[in-house]
Structures are given as C-alpha cells and as structure tokens.
Design a protein around this motif. Sequence first.
Motif, PDB file in Angstrom:
ATOM      1  N   GLN A  91       0.834  -1.211   0.000  1.00  0.00           N
ATOM      2  CA  GLN A  91       0.000   0.000   0.000  1.00  0.00           C
ATOM      3  C   GLN A  91       0.861   1.251   0.000  1.00  0.00           C
ATOM      4  O   GLN A  91       0.540   2.240  -0.657  1.00  0.00           O
ATOM      5  CB  GLN A  91      -0.957  -0.027   1.194  1.00  0.00           C
ATOM      6  N   GLN A  92       1.967   1.194   0.731  1.00  0.00           N
ATOM      7  CA  GLN A  92       2.914   2.308   0.727  1.00  0.00           C
ATOM      8  C   GLN A  92       3.454   2.541  -0.690  1.00  0.00           C
ATOM      9  O   GLN A  92       3.718   3.665  -1.091  1.00  0.00           O
ATOM     10  CB  GLN A  92       4.064   1.980   1.694  1.00  0.00           C
ATOM     11  N   GLN A  93       3.566   1.464  -1.447  1.00  0.00           N
ATOM     12  CA  GLN A  93       4.040   1.578  -2.836  1.00  0.00           C
ATOM     13  C   GLN A  93       2.921   1.951  -3.805  1.00  0.00           C
ATOM     14  O   GLN A  93       3.112   1.910  -5.017  1.00  0.00           O
ATOM     15  CB  GLN A  93       4.702   0.260  -3.272  1.00  0.00           C
ATOM     16  N   GLN A  94       1.767   2.296  -3.284  1.00  0.00           N
ATOM     17  CA  GLN A  94       0.613   2.690  -4.103  1.00  0.00           C
ATOM     18  C   GLN A  94       0.248   1.634  -5.138  1.00  0.00           C
ATOM     19  O   GLN A  94      -0.071   1.946  -6.281  1.00  0.00           O
ATOM     20  CB  GLN A  94       0.894   4.030  -4.800  1.00  0.00           C
ATOM     21  N   ALA A  95       0.303   0.381  -4.714  1.00  0.00           N
ATOM     22  CA  ALA A  95       0.018  -0.704  -5.657  1.00  0.00           C
ATOM     23  C   ALA A  95      -1.482  -0.971  -5.749  1.00  0.00           C
ATOM     24  O   ALA A  95      -2.203  -0.892  -4.758  1.00  0.00           O
ATOM     25  CB  ALA A  95       0.744  -1.970  -5.220  1.00  0.00           C
ATOM     26  N   ASP A  96      -1.914  -1.285  -6.952  1.00  0.00           N
ATOM     27  CA  ASP A  96      -3.254  -1.832  -7.185  1.00  0.00           C
ATOM     28  C   ASP A  96      -3.034  -3.344  -7.264  1.00  0.00           C
ATOM     29  O   ASP A  96      -2.495  -3.846  -8.241  1.00  0.00           O
ATOM     30  CB  ASP A  96      -3.790  -1.264  -8.502  1.00  0.00           C
ATOM     31  N   TYR A  97      -3.399  -4.056  -6.200  1.00  0.00           N
ATOM     32  CA  TYR A  97      -2.957  -5.450  -6.111  1.00  0.00           C
ATOM     33  C   TYR A  97      -3.979  -6.365  -5.444  1.00  0.00           C
ATOM     34  O   TYR A  97      -4.914  -5.914  -4.774  1.00  0.00           O
ATOM     35  CB  TYR A  97      -1.630  -5.529  -5.343  1.00  0.00           C
ATOM     36  N   ASP A 126     -10.157 -13.082 -12.166  1.00  0.00           N
ATOM     37  CA  ASP A 126     -10.682 -12.252 -11.094  1.00  0.00           C
ATOM     38  C   ASP A 126     -10.667 -10.762 -11.441  1.00  0.00           C
ATOM     39  O   ASP A 126     -11.559 -10.011 -11.070  1.00  0.00           O
ATOM     40  CB  ASP A 126      -9.775 -12.485  -9.877  1.00  0.00           C
ATOM     41  N   TYR A 127      -9.630 -10.330 -12.139  1.00  0.00           N
ATOM     42  CA  TYR A 127      -9.402  -8.894 -12.363  1.00  0.00           C
ATOM     43  C   TYR A 127      -8.461  -8.765 -13.545  1.00  0.00           C
ATOM     44  O   TYR A 127      -7.763  -9.715 -13.892  1.00  0.00           O
ATOM     45  CB  TYR A 127      -8.781  -8.320 -11.073  1.00  0.00           C
ATOM     46  N   ASP A 128      -8.405  -7.581 -14.100  1.00  0.00           N
ATOM     47  CA  ASP A 128      -7.625  -7.347 -15.304  1.00  0.00           C
ATOM     48  C   ASP A 128      -6.143  -7.105 -14.953  1.00  0.00           C
ATOM     49  O   ASP A 128      -5.579  -6.061 -15.259  1.00  0.00           O
ATOM     50  CB  ASP A 128      -8.255  -6.115 -15.975  1.00  0.00           C
ATOM     51  N   TYR A 129      -5.523  -8.083 -14.280  1.00  0.00           N
ATOM     52  CA  TYR A 129      -4.126  -7.900 -13.849  1.00  0.00           C
ATOM     53  C   TYR A 129      -3.195  -7.801 -15.049  1.00  0.00           C
ATOM     54  O   TYR A 129      -3.342  -8.554 -16.014  1.00  0.00           O
ATOM     55  CB  TYR A 129      -3.686  -9.065 -12.957  1.00  0.00           C
ATOM     56  N   SER A 130      -2.210  -6.905 -14.945  1.00  0.00           N
ATOM     57  CA  SER A 130      -1.235  -6.759 -16.025  1.00  0.00           C
ATOM     58  C   SER A 130       0.125  -7.322 -15.619  1.00  0.00           C
ATOM     59  O   SER A 130       0.995  -7.532 -16.447  1.00  0.00           O
ATOM     60  CB  SER A 130      -1.083  -5.283 -16.393  1.00  0.00           C
ATOM     61  N   PHE A 180       6.439 -11.149 -13.856  1.00  0.00           N
ATOM     62  CA  PHE A 180       6.210 -11.234 -15.297  1.00  0.00           C
ATOM     63  C   PHE A 180       5.015 -10.387 -15.705  1.00  0.00           C
ATOM     64  O   PHE A 180       3.965 -10.442 -15.045  1.00  0.00           O
ATOM     65  CB  PHE A 180       5.837 -12.667 -15.699  1.00  0.00           C
ATOM     66  N   THR A 181       5.120  -9.686 -16.823  1.00  0.00           N
ATOM     67  CA  THR A 181       3.908  -9.115 -17.394  1.00  0.00           C
ATOM     68  C   THR A 181       3.050 -10.283 -17.894  1.00  0.00           C
ATOM     69  O   THR A 181       3.562 -11.376 -18.166  1.00  0.00           O
ATOM     70  CB  THR A 181       4.212  -8.198 -18.594  1.00  0.00           C
ATOM     71  N   LYS A 182       1.781 -10.011 -18.027  1.00  0.00           N
ATOM     72  CA  LYS A 182       0.864 -11.038 -18.515  1.00  0.00           C
ATOM     73  C   LYS A 182       1.313 -11.558 -19.885  1.00  0.00           C
ATOM     74  O   LYS A 182       1.342 -12.761 -20.142  1.00  0.00           O
ATOM     75  CB  LYS A 182      -0.547 -10.440 -18.602  1.00  0.00           C
ATOM     76  N   GLU A 183       1.682 -10.606 -20.724  1.00  0.00           N
ATOM     77  CA  GLU A 183       2.101 -10.939 -22.076  1.00  0.00           C
ATOM     78  C   GLU A 183       3.299 -11.893 -22.068  1.00  0.00           C
ATOM     79  O   GLU A 183       3.316 -12.907 -22.771  1.00  0.00           O
ATOM     80  CB  GLU A 183       2.466  -9.612 -22.772  1.00  0.00           C
ATOM     81  N   HIS A 184       4.294 -11.604 -21.244  1.00  0.00           N
ATOM     82  CA  HIS A 184       5.489 -12.453 -21.194  1.00  0.00           C
ATOM     83  C   HIS A 184       5.193 -13.828 -20.603  1.00  0.00           C
ATOM     84  O   HIS A 184       5.682 -14.847 -21.093  1.00  0.00           O
ATOM     85  CB  HIS A 184       6.606 -11.760 -20.399  1.00  0.00           C
ATOM     86  N   PHE A 185       4.380 -13.841 -19.541  1.00  0.00           N
ATOM     87  CA  PHE A 185       4.098 -15.141 -18.903  1.00  0.00           C
ATOM     88  C   PHE A 185       3.364 -16.062 -19.879  1.00  0.00           C
ATOM     89  O   PHE A 185       3.629 -17.259 -19.951  1.00  0.00           O
ATOM     90  CB  PHE A 185       3.288 -14.937 -17.616  1.00  0.00           C
ATOM     91  N   LYS A 186       2.456 -15.473 -20.662  1.00  0.00           N
ATOM     92  CA  LYS A 186       1.732 -16.269 -21.662  1.00  0.00           C
ATOM     93  C   LYS A 186       2.676 -16.737 -22.766  1.00  0.00           C
ATOM     94  O   LYS A 186       2.580 -17.862 -23.236  1.00  0.00           O
ATOM     95  CB  LYS A 186       0.602 -15.433 -22.292  1.00  0.00           C
ATOM     96  N   LYS A 187       3.585 -15.861 -23.130  1.00  0.00           N
ATOM     97  CA  LYS A 187       4.505 -16.159 -24.220  1.00  0.00           C
ATOM     98  C   LYS A 187       5.346 -17.406 -23.921  1.00  0.00           C
ATOM     99  O   LYS A 187       5.651 -18.202 -24.801  1.00  0.00           O
ATOM    100  CB  LYS A 187       5.411 -14.946 -24.455  1.00  0.00           C
TER     101      LYS A 187
END
Length: 285
Positions: A91-97, A126-130, A180-187
């Motif tokens: 939360q201190q890092q202002q993360a949307d998590y 669950d959510y549009d995680y990137s 990993f970004t979503k794109e990389h993990f899928k790749k």
Amino acid sequence: GKEFVEYKNELLHKNVSECPEIPPDLGPLDIRLLYNTNLLTILSQNPNLRPGGRSRPQYCRALQKIAIIIPFRNRESHLRTWLYYMHPFLQQQQADYGVYVVEQIEDTMFNRGKLMNVGYSIASKDYDYSCFIFSDVDIIPMDGRNLYRCSKNPRHMANSVDKFNFKLPYNDIFGGIVAFTKEHFKKLNGFSNVFWGWGGEDDELFQRVVAVGLKVDRPDQTIARSKMISHKRDSGNESTGKSFALISKAHKRLHKDGLSSLNYIISITSHKLYTKVTVDIGNGE
Ligand code: UDH
C-alpha cells in the motif's frame, strides 16, 4: 444501493490522475521476523483492504495491476508474517494489487510450478491484472524502494537474500520471487507442470525465458535486500532427483507443458487478507 456506490466509485477512480512512477516516502525498513503475528492485528493495521486481500491507491490510478501469487502448504506462521509486512509495504508503494495464496491439498507431492500456473489462471479471471509476481511465502523485502512491479523484462527479485549473504548463489538463479507481465508469462507458457518435489521448476522457467528470446532483469542488490524465514525442508517436498534430466529437455516441452496443459480441481475462498485457492493438482502419476 451498494452497487450504485461501487459503480460511481469506479467512474470516479477512472478520472483520478496516474500515480507517479516512483511512489513518495520509501526507504529502508526494520524487518524483524515475527512468528506469532495475529490476524486481527494485521486486519486492524490495514483498514482499507477489500475482500480477498485487494487494495488500490485512493487518490491516484496505479500504472500496473498486480497479482501476487504465493504457493502454499502448511506454512501458516510464515504466511502471517508475510501478510503482516507485505500489506503495508504494497500500500505504501501505491500498488493496485490482490494476494492469491494457492494451497495444495495434503498427501500429494508438492509442485510449486503448477501451483503458480493455477494462481495465474485464477487471478486472471478475477481482475484485469497486467503484472504477476510469483513469490515464496518466506521472503520479506527490507527496503520500501524495492518496487514490487513488473519491468520491461521478466524480473528476478530474490537476488539479495540474507540466507545467501545478499549475493546470487549462482548466475542464472531464478527462484524465490519473479515478476512477469501477462504478455510475457503467456509467451513462455507459464511454469512447467512436471516438477514434483523440491527443485528445478525455477531453473526450467529461466530456460523458457531464454528460449522465447527474453532477458532477465534484476533490481539493485542493495535495495533488493530481503530476509528469508529459515525453515526445514517440508515433508511432501523431497527432491526426486529428476530435475536435471527434465531441464535438459526444457525446450521440447515449452509449448505443450504449462498454461496450455493445466488440469486441477479447485475451491476458492475470499478471506479478508487474501484469496485462498485450494487445489488438487494430482500427485505426479
Ligand atoms: N512451500 C510451502 N509448503 C511446502 C513446500 C513449499 O508452502 O510444503 C512453498 C512456500 O511458499 C515456500 C516455497 O514453496 O516458500 C518454496 O519452498 P522450498 O522450501 O522448496 O524452497 P526454499 O525455501 O528455497 O528451500 C530455497 C532457496 C532457493 C534456492 C534456489 C535453488 N534453485
């Protein structure tokens, strides 16, 4: 009613300005590993959490949406320690998590890679995680400037752990925490599902990164200093001695073993501090 309020909040949130790339007021933290952290204490210290261990900054829009995936079995006290430190940290890092604890049922050989894949697939619904951060339950960062974020390349984040004198035990190590970004993990088709018992799934993941032509980033080793909770090797997670043979054929399995071949039986419960995903992923037979 309630739904209208949520809808309105969503619209308002879309209009707030973006959060800064580097959140303000971050610095070294005094981490003392506590083993009897009480869940109620953690809850009272994190009043802004939403069900399932979710949070996002109130006054700005985060640049990334981050799912934290934790492979888990029989480490309740480690999990409490992790939650105690990491909710305020994020939360201190202002993360949307959101935090996803993926628990493997008893009496099966532990399979860290497959649990990570299950976590990825459930969190994605669950959510549009990137951004996906795959973290062991027993590593706690010692500096708020160690941003729990994805970067341009897959990122190895456990590169400065006290257990290894804040050094890399070997060059290509890719264990502990990776982002990993979503794109990389899928790749790279996620983790391999075939590593039962301790060891190898992280090294195979590194091979996958290389095989699809990506590079690995690491944070600055001073800022990435982390503590690992010491523990004995868990029962049900013995080494089978098969890892080396498997890794030597990593490239052959890349496209058929991973996210593309994931089978499991699941139940999902939304706790206040995390989303618990309990899975039967089989036993390697
Ligand atoms: N885990 C459990 N329960 C278990 C086994 C593992 O929760 O019974 C989870 C937990 O999140 C743990 C992670 O899986 O942090 C990895 O557990 P491990 O005991 O297999 O790994 P360890 O902490 O890591 O021993 C050793 C340092 C990494 C060395 C990298 C070599 N490739």
